[in-house]
Write a protein that holds these residues in place. Structure first.
Motif, PDB file in Angstrom:
ATOM      1  N   GLU A  83       0.873  -1.392  -0.344  1.00  0.00           N
ATOM      2  CA  GLU A  83       0.182  -0.272   0.049  1.00  0.00           C
ATOM      3  C   GLU A  83       0.244   1.494  -0.005  1.00  0.00           C
ATOM      4  N   MET A  84       2.044   1.435   1.055  1.00  0.00           N
ATOM      5  CA  MET A  84       2.945   2.879   0.839  1.00  0.00           C
ATOM      6  C   MET A  84       2.209   3.676   0.909  1.00  0.00           C
ATOM      7  N   ASN A  85       0.998   4.326   1.770  1.00  0.00           N
ATOM      8  CA  ASN A  85      -0.399   5.340   1.922  1.00  0.00           C
ATOM      9  C   ASN A  85       0.543   6.325   2.714  1.00  0.00           C
ATOM     10  N   TRP A  86       1.500   6.637   2.142  1.00  0.00           N
ATOM     11  CA  TRP A  86       2.321   7.690   2.520  1.00  0.00           C
ATOM     12  C   TRP A  86       2.075   9.514   2.961  1.00  0.00           C
ATOM     13  N   GLY A  87       0.719   9.157   1.982  1.00  0.00           N
ATOM     14  CA  GLY A  87       0.203  11.093   1.619  1.00  0.00           C
ATOM     15  C   GLY A  87       1.350  11.914   0.910  1.00  0.00           C
ATOM     16  N   HIS A  88       2.895  11.122  -0.067  1.00  0.00           N
ATOM     17  CA  HIS A  88       3.208  12.162  -0.685  1.00  0.00           C
ATOM     18  C   HIS A  88       2.143  12.291  -2.879  1.00  0.00           C
ATOM     19  N   ALA A  89       3.117  13.247  -3.225  1.00  0.00           N
ATOM     20  CA  ALA A  89       2.751  12.688  -4.776  1.00  0.00           C
ATOM     21  C   ALA A  89       4.023  11.682  -5.232  1.00  0.00           C
ATOM     22  N   GLU A  90       2.858  10.632  -6.062  1.00  0.00           N
ATOM     23  CA  GLU A  90       3.685   9.742  -6.539  1.00  0.00           C
ATOM     24  C   GLU A  90       3.735   9.724  -7.664  1.00  0.00           C
ATOM     25  N   ILE A  91       4.696   8.711  -8.111  1.00  0.00           N
ATOM     26  CA  ILE A  91       5.015   8.409  -9.858  1.00  0.00           C
ATOM     27  C   ILE A  91       5.137   7.296 -10.128  1.00  0.00           C
ATOM     28  N   GLU A  92       4.342   6.693 -10.675  1.00  0.00           N
ATOM     29  CA  GLU A  92       4.437   4.844 -11.048  1.00  0.00           C
ATOM     30  C   GLU A  92       5.224   5.075 -12.157  1.00  0.00           C
ATOM     31  N   LEU A  93       6.010   3.752 -11.309  1.00  0.00           N
ATOM     32  CA  LEU A  93       6.896   3.122 -12.620  1.00  0.00           C
ATOM     33  C   LEU A  93       6.977   1.241 -13.173  1.00  0.00           C
ATOM     34  N   SER A  94       7.653   1.501 -14.725  1.00  0.00           N
ATOM     35  CA  SER A  94       6.956   0.014 -14.924  1.00  0.00           C
ATOM     36  C   SER A  94       8.366  -0.456 -14.484  1.00  0.00           C
ATOM     37  N   LEU A  95       8.703  -1.896 -14.823  1.00  0.00           N
ATOM     38  CA  LEU A  95       9.414  -2.773 -14.397  1.00  0.00           C
ATOM     39  C   LEU A  95      10.942  -1.800 -14.964  1.00  0.00           C
ATOM     40  N   THR A  96      11.801  -1.846 -13.649  1.00  0.00           N
ATOM     41  CA  THR A  96      13.306  -1.358 -13.065  1.00  0.00           C
ATOM     42  C   THR A  96      14.001  -2.111 -13.399  1.00  0.00           C
ATOM     43  N   ALA A  97      14.723  -2.103 -14.869  1.00  0.00           N
ATOM     44  CA  ALA A  97      16.476  -3.496 -14.798  1.00  0.00           C
ATOM     45  C   ALA A  97      17.198  -2.626 -15.819  1.00  0.00           C
ATOM     46  N   ALA A  98      18.464  -3.162 -15.684  1.00  0.00           N
ATOM     47  CA  ALA A  98      19.733  -2.796 -16.275  1.00  0.00           C
ATOM     48  C   ALA A  98      19.346  -3.467 -18.104  1.00  0.00           C
ATOM     49  N   GLN A  99      20.770  -3.323 -18.987  1.00  0.00           N
ATOM     50  CA  GLN A  99      20.616  -3.635 -19.896  1.00  0.00           C
ATOM     51  C   GLN A  99      21.471  -5.141 -20.084  1.00  0.00           C
ATOM     52  N   PRO A 100      21.345  -6.191 -20.344  1.00  0.00           N
ATOM     53  CA  PRO A 100      22.537  -6.863 -20.978  1.00  0.00           C
ATOM     54  C   PRO A 100      23.612  -6.707 -21.270  1.00  0.00           C
ATOM     55  N   LYS A 101      24.748  -7.062 -20.720  1.00  0.00           N
ATOM     56  CA  LYS A 101      25.903  -6.695 -21.625  1.00  0.00           C
ATOM     57  C   LYS A 101      26.307  -7.885 -21.673  1.00  0.00           C
ATOM     58  N   PRO A 102      27.588  -7.987 -22.729  1.00  0.00           N
ATOM     59  CA  PRO A 102      28.058  -8.753 -23.903  1.00  0.00           C
ATOM     60  C   PRO A 102      28.401 -10.072 -22.646  1.00  0.00           C
ATOM     61  N   LEU A 103      28.601 -10.929 -22.640  1.00  0.00           N
ATOM     62  CA  LEU A 103      28.990 -12.235 -21.911  1.00  0.00           C
ATOM     63  C   LEU A 103      30.608 -12.696 -22.093  1.00  0.00           C
ATOM     64  N   PRO A 104      31.727 -13.004 -21.375  1.00  0.00           N
ATOM     65  CA  PRO A 104      32.321 -13.198 -21.950  1.00  0.00           C
ATOM     66  C   PRO A 104      32.576 -14.314 -23.417  1.00  0.00           C
ATOM     67  N   LEU A 105      33.578 -14.396 -23.804  1.00  0.00           N
ATOM     68  CA  LEU A 105      33.801 -14.713 -25.480  1.00  0.00           C
ATOM     69  C   LEU A 105      32.985 -16.382 -25.247  1.00  0.00           C
ATOM     70  N   ASP A 106      33.924 -16.628 -24.513  1.00  0.00           N
ATOM     71  CA  ASP A 106      34.547 -18.218 -24.299  1.00  0.00           C
ATOM     72  C   ASP A 106      33.233 -19.134 -23.690  1.00  0.00           C
ATOM     73  N   PHE A 107      32.608 -18.348 -22.737  1.00  0.00           N
ATOM     74  CA  PHE A 107      31.676 -18.518 -21.435  1.00  0.00           C
ATOM     75  C   PHE A 107      30.040 -19.007 -23.022  1.00  0.00           C
ATOM     76  N   GLN A 108      30.652 -17.789 -23.573  1.00  0.00           N
ATOM     77  CA  GLN A 108      29.140 -17.087 -24.789  1.00  0.00           C
ATOM     78  C   GLN A 108      29.145 -18.939 -25.146  1.00  0.00           C
ATOM     79  N   LYS A 109      30.234 -19.494 -26.079  1.00  0.00           N
ATOM     80  CA  LYS A 109      30.204 -20.240 -27.133  1.00  0.00           C
ATOM     81  C   LYS A 109      29.607 -21.288 -26.409  1.00  0.00           C
ATOM     82  N   GLN A 110      30.546 -21.386 -25.075  1.00  0.00           N
ATOM     83  CA  GLN A 110      30.214 -22.484 -23.788  1.00  0.00           C
ATOM     84  C   GLN A 110      28.675 -22.724 -24.376  1.00  0.00           C
TER      85      GLN A 110
END
Length: 359
Positions: free
Chosen positions: A172-199
């Motif tokens: 609920e978080m009924n704290w009495g503030h102005a609010e902004i509703e967010l969507s999913l918060t996630a970083a972008q994937p980064k490239p894997l080490p090449l040998d691990f990706q090949k595996q």
């Protein structure tokens, strides 16, 4: 401008979502100073914020809950830690206020989501933005009489502030503030080490990422042999003996230390893990199905599971089923009742922070 992040010490999930926000904030305002104040493992912060300039302050602002393991709370240990924190917070607030005054920078406090951030913001006269999907008041209140004063103190702290950035799957978080509703918060994937990706790419079996947060969870290595037609990706356990046992399994790969969960998700078919906001955000952002082990001692879980059923392909396991190796990998995932969520929550949070300071 100095953005001072009071970051919860409870696990890696708060740090993961704030890393996604700080990455976006740095992209939009590379001239701003970013300070992360927490006792979260510095190695995790360096990995999550790799390439982003930030400063660290080693400060414990909250306890959260002490966990017996990744799926269970130790209430008495939590109570002892809360009592100890009461003794150290006044000195911490004064010390950090003095440091912030010495910086002579315009200042904003961002909190995810220690109640004590309100004390610091008031002490230095800074705007305070909360970001989260629950407050510790909502977590502590069901734990009984010994926790009521801590829940009350948290509720009072949360009533101050300029803005609440509300994440999905929230209480609920009924704290009495102005609010902004967010969507999913996630970083972008980064490239894997090449040998691990090949595996990974050379193994044609369905790939399952196993993740139970920073504490991890001990899973009998023999249980993976119940699923020889699947490949399992795990973070290396702390115990060397456990590592050796897992390395001997022909369908288990241990992740390199430079790899985050989000980086391997594009190569996976499912995530097997516990209910967790950042895990859900990252998996859903990559359209990854989730097999989640239920727990009943943490109020956030009901909101997470409800949100998963609405927005993600999923199955829910009991802990007993997990420990028996009955992981339902042979079954189709259940369809969500609603559509997918957007994935721009970190960007919207960064924009809201900038807009507040521009107002």
């Amino acid at each position: 401008m100095l953005v001072y992040l009071c970051l919860s010490s409870h696990g890696f999930g708060h740090a993961s979502r704030q890393a996604a926000v700080l990455i976006e904030l740095h992209r939009l305002r590379p001239d701003w100073r970013l300070v992360v104040s927490s006792v979260v493992d510095p190695r995790f912060l360096q990995l999550a914020l790799a390439g982003i300039p930030f400063e660290s302050r080693t400060c414990q602002w909250d306890v959260g809950v002490e966990q017996a393991d990744a799926l269970g709370v130790d209430l008495q240990a939590t109570l002892r830690s809360l009592q100890q924190l009461e003794q150290t917070l006044p000195e911490l607030v004064e010390a950090e206020a003095a440091w912030l005054h010495s910086q002579q920078d315009d200042l904003l406090v961002l909190a995810d989501i220690p109640p004590a951030a309100a004390l610091l913001a008031a002490r230095v006269g800074a705007a305070l933005i909360w970001m989260g999907n629950f407050g510790w008041d909502e977590i502590y209140r069901p734990y009984g009489p010994e926790f009521q004063s801590y829940a009350d103190d948290a509720s009072f702290a949360y009533s101050s502030g300029a803005l609440l950035l509300r994440c999905p799957f929230s209480l609920e978080m009924n704290w009495g503030h102005a609010e902004i509703e967010l969507s999913l918060t996630a970083a972008q994937p980064k490239p894997l080490p090449l040998d691990f990706q090949k595996q990974l790419e050379s193994d044609l079996r369905p790939t399952v990422l196993v993740g139970f947060g920073g504490l991890g969870l001990s899973i009998n290595s023999q249980l993976f042999q119940r699923w020889p037609d699947h490949l399992f990706l795990l973070f290396p356990p702390a115990s060397r003996l456990s590592c050796l046992a897992l390395e001997q399994a022909d369908n288990v790969l241990l992740l390199p230390s430079s790899v985050r969960s989000i980086d391997v998700m594009p190569f996976c078919t499912r995530l097997l893990g516990k209910p967790g906001f950042s895990s859900f955000s990252e998996a859903l952002s990559q359209n990854l199905g989730l097999i989640i082990v239920e727990r009943c001692d943490f109020a956030e879980v009901s909101a997470l599971i409800s949100g998963l059923r609405r927005h993600g392909h999923h199955r829910i396991l009991s802990r007993e089923a997990l420990e028996r190796g009955e992981w339902e990998l042979e079954l189709s995932l259940l369809e969500p009742s609603q559509g997918r969520l957007n994935c721009d929550g970190a960007l919207r949070a960064a924009q809201a922070i900038i807009q507040l300071k521009a107002a």
